[in-house]
Design a protein around this motif. Structure first.
Motif, mmCIF file in Angstrom:
data_model
loop_
_atom_site.group_PDB
_atom_site.id
_atom_site.type_symbol
_atom_site.label_atom_id
_atom_site.label_comp_id
_atom_site.label_asym_id
_atom_site.label_seq_id
_atom_site.Cartn_x
_atom_site.Cartn_y
_atom_site.Cartn_z
ATOM 1 N N SER A 318 37.078 -30.982 -12.141
ATOM 2 C CA SER A 318 35.948 -31.919 -12.173
ATOM 3 C C SER A 318 36.463 -33.347 -12.177
ATOM 4 C CB SER A 318 35.090 -31.682 -13.426
ATOM 5 O OG SER A 318 34.475 -30.419 -13.381
ATOM 6 N N VAL A 319 35.857 -34.184 -11.342
ATOM 7 C CA VAL A 319 36.206 -35.614 -11.296
ATOM 8 C C VAL A 319 34.926 -36.422 -11.498
ATOM 9 C CG1 VAL A 319 38.222 -35.290 -9.823
ATOM 10 C CG2 VAL A 319 35.999 -35.667 -8.776
ATOM 11 N N GLY A 320 35.081 -37.592 -12.088
ATOM 12 C CA GLY A 320 33.929 -38.427 -12.438
ATOM 13 C C GLY A 320 33.338 -39.176 -11.262
ATOM 14 N N ILE A 321 32.896 -38.449 -10.278
ATOM 15 C CA ILE A 321 32.276 -39.033 -9.090
ATOM 16 C C ILE A 321 30.954 -38.330 -8.834
ATOM 17 C CG2 ILE A 321 32.426 -39.263 -6.584
ATOM 18 C CD1 ILE A 321 35.458 -39.515 -6.919
ATOM 19 N N GLY A 322 29.860 -39.079 -8.877
ATOM 20 C CA GLY A 322 28.546 -38.510 -8.611
ATOM 21 C C GLY A 322 27.611 -39.578 -8.089
ATOM 22 N N GLY A 323 26.441 -39.156 -7.661
ATOM 23 C CA GLY A 323 25.493 -40.115 -7.102
ATOM 24 C C GLY A 323 25.085 -41.193 -8.085
ATOM 25 N N GLY A 324 25.094 -40.865 -9.379
ATOM 26 C CA GLY A 324 24.693 -41.839 -10.387
ATOM 27 C C GLY A 324 25.834 -42.593 -11.030
ATOM 28 N N THR A 325 27.072 -42.382 -10.569
ATOM 29 C CA THR A 325 28.225 -43.062 -11.154
ATOM 30 C C THR A 325 28.072 -44.577 -11.027
ATOM 31 O OG1 THR A 325 29.677 -41.194 -10.655
ATOM 32 C CG2 THR A 325 30.738 -43.320 -11.036
ATOM 33 N N LEU A 349 18.818 -48.882 -5.348
ATOM 34 C CA LEU A 349 18.034 -48.313 -4.252
ATOM 35 C C LEU A 349 16.593 -48.013 -4.675
ATOM 36 C CD1 LEU A 349 18.986 -47.697 -1.354
ATOM 37 C CD2 LEU A 349 19.228 -45.303 -2.023
ATOM 38 N N PHE A 350 16.382 -47.877 -5.988
ATOM 39 C CA PHE A 350 15.057 -47.521 -6.504
ATOM 40 C C PHE A 350 14.395 -48.684 -7.252
ATOM 41 C CE2 PHE A 350 17.537 -43.689 -6.061
ATOM 42 C CZ PHE A 350 16.663 -42.812 -5.451
ATOM 43 N N GLY A 351 14.936 -49.891 -7.052
ATOM 44 C CA GLY A 351 14.343 -51.060 -7.695
ATOM 45 C C GLY A 351 14.922 -51.400 -9.044
ATOM 46 N N ASN A 364 25.858 -48.350 4.526
ATOM 47 C CA ASN A 364 25.905 -47.961 5.930
ATOM 48 C C ASN A 364 24.542 -47.430 6.388
ATOM 49 O OD1 ASN A 364 28.696 -48.600 6.021
ATOM 50 N ND2 ASN A 364 29.149 -46.621 5.052
ATOM 51 N N SER A 365 24.081 -46.378 5.748
ATOM 52 C CA SER A 365 22.746 -45.841 6.036
ATOM 53 C C SER A 365 22.248 -45.172 4.768
ATOM 54 C CB SER A 365 22.778 -44.844 7.192
ATOM 55 O OG SER A 365 23.610 -43.756 6.894
ATOM 56 N N SER A 366 20.990 -45.366 4.469
ATOM 57 C CA SER A 366 20.458 -44.899 3.196
ATOM 58 C C SER A 366 20.475 -43.375 3.100
ATOM 59 C CB SER A 366 19.034 -45.400 2.977
ATOM 60 O OG SER A 366 18.517 -44.882 1.770
ATOM 61 N N PRO A 367 21.032 -42.831 2.004
ATOM 62 C CA PRO A 367 21.008 -41.376 1.827
ATOM 63 C C PRO A 367 19.667 -40.867 1.335
ATOM 64 C CG PRO A 367 22.088 -42.405 -0.045
ATOM 65 C CD PRO A 367 21.769 -43.514 0.915
ATOM 66 N N ILE A 368 18.764 -41.774 0.965
ATOM 67 C CA ILE A 368 17.457 -41.395 0.436
ATOM 68 C C ILE A 368 16.388 -41.798 1.449
ATOM 69 C CG2 ILE A 368 15.870 -41.549 -1.507
ATOM 70 C CD1 ILE A 368 18.624 -40.460 -2.249
ATOM 71 N N PRO A 369 15.713 -40.844 2.067
ATOM 72 C CA PRO A 369 14.676 -41.190 3.054
ATOM 73 C C PRO A 369 13.632 -42.129 2.467
ATOM 74 C CG PRO A 369 15.135 -38.828 3.088
ATOM 75 C CD PRO A 369 15.858 -39.377 1.911
ATOM 76 N N GLY A 415 25.838 -29.824 -2.672
ATOM 77 C CA GLY A 415 25.321 -30.629 -3.773
ATOM 78 C C GLY A 415 24.535 -31.832 -3.281
ATOM 79 N N GLY A 416 23.675 -32.346 -4.155
ATOM 80 C CA GLY A 416 22.796 -33.447 -3.777
ATOM 81 C C GLY A 416 23.501 -34.739 -3.474
ATOM 82 N N GLY A 417 24.717 -34.923 -3.986
ATOM 83 C CA GLY A 417 25.454 -36.157 -3.723
ATOM 84 C C GLY A 417 26.511 -36.031 -2.651
ATOM 85 N N GLY A 418 26.381 -35.034 -1.779
ATOM 86 C CA GLY A 418 27.392 -34.784 -0.752
ATOM 87 C C GLY A 418 27.611 -35.938 0.202
ATOM 88 N N PHE A 419 26.630 -36.865 0.293
ATOM 89 C CA PHE A 419 26.779 -38.021 1.182
ATOM 90 C C PHE A 419 27.920 -38.935 0.758
ATOM 91 C CE2 PHE A 419 23.363 -38.787 -1.917
ATOM 92 C CZ PHE A 419 23.888 -39.876 -2.616
ATOM 93 N N LEU A 420 28.456 -38.768 -0.450
ATOM 94 C CA LEU A 420 29.568 -39.597 -0.910
ATOM 95 C C LEU A 420 30.910 -39.165 -0.324
ATOM 96 C CD1 LEU A 420 28.700 -39.981 -4.712
ATOM 97 C CD2 LEU A 420 28.427 -41.686 -2.904
ATOM 98 N N VAL A 421 30.974 -37.965 0.207
ATOM 99 C CA VAL A 421 32.229 -37.445 0.739
ATOM 100 C C VAL A 421 32.443 -37.959 2.156
ATOM 101 C CG1 VAL A 421 33.562 -35.370 1.268
ATOM 102 C CG2 VAL A 421 31.978 -35.380 -0.677
#
Length: 527
Positions: A318-325, A349-351, A364-369, A415-421
């Motif tokens: 496990s490494v400390g990398i996630g969408g909310g990091t 991204l959410f205000g 680059n491009s938003s991962p959240i529609p 996983g939900g944060g796969g856009f980070l890879v």
């Protein structure tokens, strides 16, 4: 079985989300959902199952199996909640008395669990010679001394996985003394050879028996509420499944099932039989290895709630990398803090006002529609851009560590944060992003086989007999867990030389697995 009876539901309970999917007989995902995990776990399961059933609408009657991977047992240990009081019996005196039972447990957990312990004459040498005759009268005196103060008994004998007769005799003595319904757990059924770690796992298993009863019957209640005529299974920590009865007797085997489900699901969705898998969540990224379609297992002792055990667990990094990091703009540091489930109100991204790795990905491009990164100052933009390079470096190092020098393995991203890879890593042949990657863990639960494991120790000249004995025991456990007797087979044989013995010896570990039996009974009536 007709086509109308060939749908399966897979559910995986995570720390943040509970994922659920419906698969047809060909393994096609028909419905999928993510629901918030609730404090009681059951609420998230109920919501997930209800949502996917609504999506398949009039085909709900075709669901014949429900598979669950849950953190319920892990949470009970960590929170010291709903644990049974356990009488601990060790067979191994006088040689096995140097380190008393539960000596290395955290004080608060030991206080919750230990009703009393006895180290009695018994156990075996490596070659099967009894250390001492079984102390039957000592066992009876111990039980009488703690009468009314224990809920279950955990029995551990030296080298009992290879020589189980004494543990079985203790089981019979206890049932004859206090009643046939006594809750007795034998270490030969729980873990490998090492005495202390196997004893720890057996005591944890005994302590969890009420928790297991509650969660298994909660799952039955959800299935009954939905009017399903389905057989239920639980995910094990080695990437296989077990029947409801088996899960109620061996709840400790559910610990670690989440990462195993993700790895199995990633292998299935990608078609990769050998690969590195990274499951990117909101707070961490968990990396594991697929070997012949199953999770590679760790050879190191595993700690659970401060207790060291030695039953099989996936080899996870496990490494400390996630969408909310969190990205600290002032220092340029990335993590280890995370906004976690609050990202939908605290991330840029959410205000919100806290820069996160999800915001970095949105450069680059938003991962959240439907969401776009607001205008930020140059310093913040530079920090976010630099954080993406940091993520790539950390993942590169993690993949290299797990690959053990191999350069021919693909990286499967789920996983939900796969856009980070990143789309390319020098240490991987390719980066694969399969469809339905966000619910790979639930898919893994739905497609898993039923499995069992057994160990045997023998002199090297008896190696073949040891493999045969362990194979028979592993196949029997797989069938008990729900595998089809006609299709179960040995999928792994591990041989480990044993040091410091007068004769060369080997420890044989065998894993068996097979498709779920189609002869399983429907849901039993709730008491």
């Amino acid at each position: 079985m007709t086509h109308e009876r060939e749908l399966s539901i897979g559910v995986d309970v995570g720390g943040t989300n509970t994922d659920a999917v419906v698969l047809d007989q060909d393994g096609t995902v028909l419905a999928a959902t993510k629901q918030p995990t609730t404090a009681d776990v059951v609420g998230g399961i109920r919501a997930g199952v209800a949502r996917v059933l609504d999506e398949i609408d009039d085909r709900r009657h075709a669901v014949k199996r429900v598979m669950l991977g849950t953190t319920h047992a892990t949470n009970a240990i960590v929170a010291r909640r709903s644990l049974a009081r356990v009488a601990v019996v060790r067979l191994g005196a006088p040689s096995g008395t140097e380190w008393p039972p539960l000596s290395d447990w955290p004080d608060d957990l030991s206080h919750h669990v230990l009703a009393g312990s006895a180290m009695l004459g018994g156990g075996h040498m490596l070659d099967g010679t009894p250390i001492m005759p079984l102390d039957r009268y000592g066992l009876l005196r111990f039980l009488d001394s703690i009468e009314g103060r224990f809920d279950a008994v955990a029995v551990t004998g030296v080298f009992s996985p290879s020589y189980p007769d004494q543990e079985r005799e203790v089981d019979a003595i206890i049932r004859d003394h206090i009643g046939p319904d006594a809750r007795i757990f034998l270490s030969q059924d729980i873990g490998p050879t090492g005495l202390i770690e196997r004893e720890n796992a057996t005591v944890l298993n005994a302590a969890l028996h009420r928790v297991a009863h509650d969660v298994t019957h909660a799952l039955l209640a959800v299935v009954e509420e939905q009017g399903l005529d389905a057989v239920t299974f639980f995910a094990q920590n080695d990437g296989t499944l077990m029947s409801l009865d088996f899960a109620e007797n061996f709840p400790v085997l559910t610990i670690g099932s989440g990462p195993a489900n993700s790895i199995r699901g990633a292998a299935y969705l990608s078609g990769a039989q050998d690969a590195i898998v990274v499951d990117v969540g909101g707070t961490t990224s968990d990396l594991g290895v697929v070997v012949n379609g199953f999770p590679r297992e760790s050879t190191l002792p595993r700690e659970i709630g401060g207790v060291q055990t030695n039953f099989r667990m996936p080899d996870i990094l496990s490494v400390g990398i996630g969408g909310g990091t969190i990205v600290d703009v002032a220092s340029g540091r990335v993590g280890p803090g995370s906004v976690g489930y609050r990202i939908d109100r605290e991330g840029l991204l959410f205000g919100g006002s806290i820069p996160t790795l999800t915001d970095a990905a949105a450069l680059n491009s938003s991962p959240i529609p439907g969401r776009s990164l607001p205008t930020v100052d140059g310093r913040t933009r530079d920090a976010l851009a630099a954080s993406l390079a940091f993520v790539a470096d950390r993942l590169e190092a993690a993949v290299e560590q797990l690959s053990l020098g191999r350069m021919d393995l693909p990286l499967v991203v789920v996983g939900g944060g796969g856009f980070l890879v990143p789309d390319e890593l020098s240490i991987a042949t390719e980066v694969i992003r399969p469809a339905h990657a966000g619910v790979a863990n639930a898919v893994g639960a739905a497609i898993s086989l039923a499995g069992g494991r057994a160990e045997h120790i023998a002199d090297i000249e008896d190696r073949e007999a040891a493999i045969e004995a362990a194979s028979e025991a592993a196949i029997a456990k797989a069938i008990q867990a729900g595998a089809d007797p006609l299709k179960v087979e040995v999928v792994e044989v591990l041989e480990t030389p044993i040091s410091y013995t007068t004769h060369p010896a080997v420890n044989v570990s065998v894993k068996a697995a097979g498709p779920l039996s189609r002869l399983g009974t429907t849901m039993p009536a709730l008491p």
